[in-house]
Write a protein that holds these residues in place. Sequence first.
Motif, PDB file in Angstrom:
ATOM      1  N   ASP A  30       0.963  -1.149   0.069  1.00 31.02           N
ATOM      2  CA  ASP A  30      -0.004   0.184  -0.064  1.00 31.02           C
ATOM      3  C   ASP A  30       0.696   1.316   0.129  1.00 31.02           C
ATOM      4  OD1 ASP A  30       0.746  -0.306   2.539  1.00 31.02           O
ATOM      5  OD2 ASP A  30      -1.429  -0.877   3.227  1.00 31.02           O
ATOM      6  N   ASN A  31       1.842   1.282  -0.314  1.00 34.78           N
ATOM      7  CA  ASN A  31       2.931   2.274  -0.334  1.00 34.78           C
ATOM      8  C   ASN A  31       3.403   2.588  -1.629  1.00 34.78           C
ATOM      9  OD1 ASN A  31       3.129   3.253   2.222  1.00 34.78           O
ATOM     10  ND2 ASN A  31       4.818   1.659   2.844  1.00 34.78           N
ATOM     11  N   ALA A  32       2.781   1.900  -2.666  1.00 31.74           N
ATOM     12  CA  ALA A  32       2.882   2.132  -4.070  1.00 31.74           C
ATOM     13  C   ALA A  32       2.844   3.438  -4.582  1.00 31.74           C
ATOM     14  CB  ALA A  32       2.038   1.229  -4.833  1.00 31.74           C
ATOM     15  N   PRO A  33       3.804   3.898  -5.393  1.00 32.58           N
ATOM     16  CA  PRO A  33       3.642   5.211  -5.933  1.00 32.58           C
ATOM     17  C   PRO A  33       2.192   5.328  -6.867  1.00 32.58           C
ATOM     18  CG  PRO A  33       5.884   4.467  -6.477  1.00 32.58           C
ATOM     19  CD  PRO A  33       5.073   3.308  -5.786  1.00 32.58           C
ATOM     20  N   GLU A  34       1.818   6.500  -6.877  1.00 29.31           N
ATOM     21  CA  GLU A  34       0.349   6.772  -7.254  1.00 29.31           C
ATOM     22  C   GLU A  34       0.350   6.200  -8.642  1.00 29.31           C
ATOM     23  OE1 GLU A  34      -2.931  10.264  -7.458  1.00 29.31           O
ATOM     24  OE2 GLU A  34      -1.641   9.954  -5.549  1.00 29.31           O
ATOM     25  N   ASP A  35       1.286   6.624  -9.606  1.00 24.89           N
ATOM     26  CA  ASP A  35       1.251   6.210 -11.038  1.00 24.89           C
ATOM     27  C   ASP A  35       1.521   4.916 -11.522  1.00 24.89           C
ATOM     28  OD1 ASP A  35       3.764   6.626 -10.233  1.00 24.89           O
ATOM     29  OD2 ASP A  35       4.538   7.124 -12.084  1.00 24.89           O
ATOM     30  N   VAL A  36       1.912   4.066 -10.325  1.00 25.67           N
ATOM     31  CA  VAL A  36       2.431   2.647 -10.589  1.00 25.67           C
ATOM     32  C   VAL A  36       1.037   1.870  -9.885  1.00 25.67           C
ATOM     33  CG1 VAL A  36       3.691   0.701  -9.653  1.00 25.67           C
ATOM     34  CG2 VAL A  36       4.924   2.874 -10.309  1.00 25.67           C
ATOM     35  N   ALA A  37       0.519   2.340  -8.807  1.00 23.96           N
ATOM     36  CA  ALA A  37      -0.647   1.775  -8.350  1.00 23.96           C
ATOM     37  C   ALA A  37      -1.948   1.238  -9.114  1.00 23.96           C
ATOM     38  CB  ALA A  37      -1.204   2.568  -6.865  1.00 23.96           C
ATOM     39  N   ASP A  38      -1.822   2.322 -10.120  1.00 25.77           N
ATOM     40  CA  ASP A  38      -2.962   2.095 -11.101  1.00 25.77           C
ATOM     41  C   ASP A  38      -3.051   0.616 -11.886  1.00 25.77           C
ATOM     42  OD1 ASP A  38      -4.529   4.247 -10.635  1.00 25.77           O
ATOM     43  OD2 ASP A  38      -3.582   5.469 -12.426  1.00 25.77           O
ATOM     44  N   TYR A  39      -1.988   0.100 -11.949  1.00 24.55           N
ATOM     45  CA  TYR A  39      -1.514  -0.925 -12.618  1.00 24.55           C
ATOM     46  C   TYR A  39      -1.416  -2.497 -11.493  1.00 24.55           C
ATOM     47  CZ  TYR A  39      -0.977   2.124 -16.419  1.00 24.55           C
ATOM     48  OH  TYR A  39      -1.095   2.845 -17.330  1.00 24.55           O
ATOM     49  N   CYS A  40      -1.613  -2.096 -10.496  1.00 26.10           N
ATOM     50  CA  CYS A  40      -1.226  -3.195  -9.284  1.00 26.10           C
ATOM     51  C   CYS A  40      -2.458  -3.602  -8.507  1.00 26.10           C
ATOM     52  CB  CYS A  40      -0.189  -2.574  -8.456  1.00 26.10           C
ATOM     53  SG  CYS A  40       1.388  -2.086  -9.194  1.00 26.10           S
ATOM     54  N   PHE A  41      -2.337  -4.916  -8.083  1.00 26.47           N
ATOM     55  CA  PHE A  41      -3.232  -5.505  -6.854  1.00 26.47           C
ATOM     56  C   PHE A  41      -2.467  -5.050  -5.573  1.00 26.47           C
ATOM     57  CE2 PHE A  41      -4.439  -7.702 -10.451  1.00 26.47           C
ATOM     58  CZ  PHE A  41      -5.472  -7.874 -10.691  1.00 26.47           C
ATOM     59  N   ILE A  42      -2.854  -4.249  -4.870  1.00 25.00           N
ATOM     60  CA  ILE A  42      -2.547  -3.450  -3.603  1.00 25.00           C
ATOM     61  C   ILE A  42      -2.875  -4.390  -2.326  1.00 25.00           C
ATOM     62  CG2 ILE A  42      -2.569  -1.568  -2.233  1.00 25.00           C
ATOM     63  CD1 ILE A  42      -1.272  -1.169  -4.964  1.00 25.00           C
ATOM     64  N   HIS A  43      -1.946  -4.538  -1.645  1.00 25.99           N
ATOM     65  CA  HIS A  43      -2.033  -5.097  -0.451  1.00 25.99           C
ATOM     66  C   HIS A  43      -1.145  -4.678   0.721  1.00 25.99           C
ATOM     67  CE1 HIS A  43       2.142  -6.963  -0.520  1.00 25.99           C
ATOM     68  NE2 HIS A  43       1.975  -6.928  -1.936  1.00 25.99           N
ATOM     69  N   PRO A  44      -1.721  -5.057   1.947  1.00 22.43           N
ATOM     70  CA  PRO A  44      -1.105  -4.075   3.356  1.00 22.43           C
ATOM     71  C   PRO A  44       0.460  -4.980   3.198  1.00 22.43           C
ATOM     72  CG  PRO A  44      -2.922  -5.495   4.043  1.00 22.43           C
ATOM     73  CD  PRO A  44      -2.800  -5.485   2.399  1.00 22.43           C
ATOM     74  N   ARG A  45       1.374  -4.301   3.888  1.00 21.86           N
ATOM     75  CA  ARG A  45       2.568  -4.935   4.070  1.00 21.86           C
ATOM     76  C   ARG A  45       2.616  -6.132   4.807  1.00 21.86           C
ATOM     77  NH1 ARG A  45       7.744  -5.234   4.591  1.00 21.86           N
ATOM     78  NH2 ARG A  45       9.057  -4.484   6.510  1.00 21.86           N
ATOM     79  N   ALA A  46       3.286  -7.239   4.550  1.00 24.45           N
ATOM     80  CA  ALA A  46       3.618  -8.432   5.457  1.00 24.45           C
ATOM     81  C   ALA A  46       4.916  -8.930   5.648  1.00 24.45           C
ATOM     82  CB  ALA A  46       2.713  -9.404   4.630  1.00 24.45           C
TER      83      ALA A  46
END
Length: 122
Positions: A30-46
Motif C-alpha cells: 500500500d505504499n505504491a507510487p500513485e502512477d504505478v498503483a493503477d496497474y497493481c493489486f495492492i495489499h498491506p505490508r506483510a
Amino acid sequence: MTMFYRTQVTKIGEFATEALNDNMMILFNDNAPEDVADYCFIHPRAELQGEIAVGGFFVLGNNRYPITAVGDVVNQNLGELGHITIRFDGGRQAEYPGTVHVHGACPQELGVGTQLIFERNF
C-alpha cells in the motif's frame, strides 16, 4: 505446508485487471507510487518469513499454483516493497528479476479480500 507470507488484496488499481488478460498480475504494497498503483493489486505490508523458491506454492484465493521459476530479486522486492509480478505461464526460467512464474490458469478476475499466500512443503 509451511506458510511464510500472507496478505490480501485491499485495492485494485484501475488497470490492474488488464494484466490478467496477459496471464500476469502485479503486486505492490500500500505504499505504491500513485502512477504505478493503477496497474497493481495492492495489499498491506506483510513480513516475508522465508524464501520464495521453485517447488513452493503461490496460493491465490482458493487456487494453489506450483512455483516454476523465481527471479533474482523477488525475495528482496517482496520483503521490502511488496512488489513482484506473478506470471501464470509455467516458465522454467524467470523472464525478469522481479518475476515469479507459476503453473496454472490465470484467474479472469480478482476481488478485494482475495488472499495472497506463499507456502513451501520443504
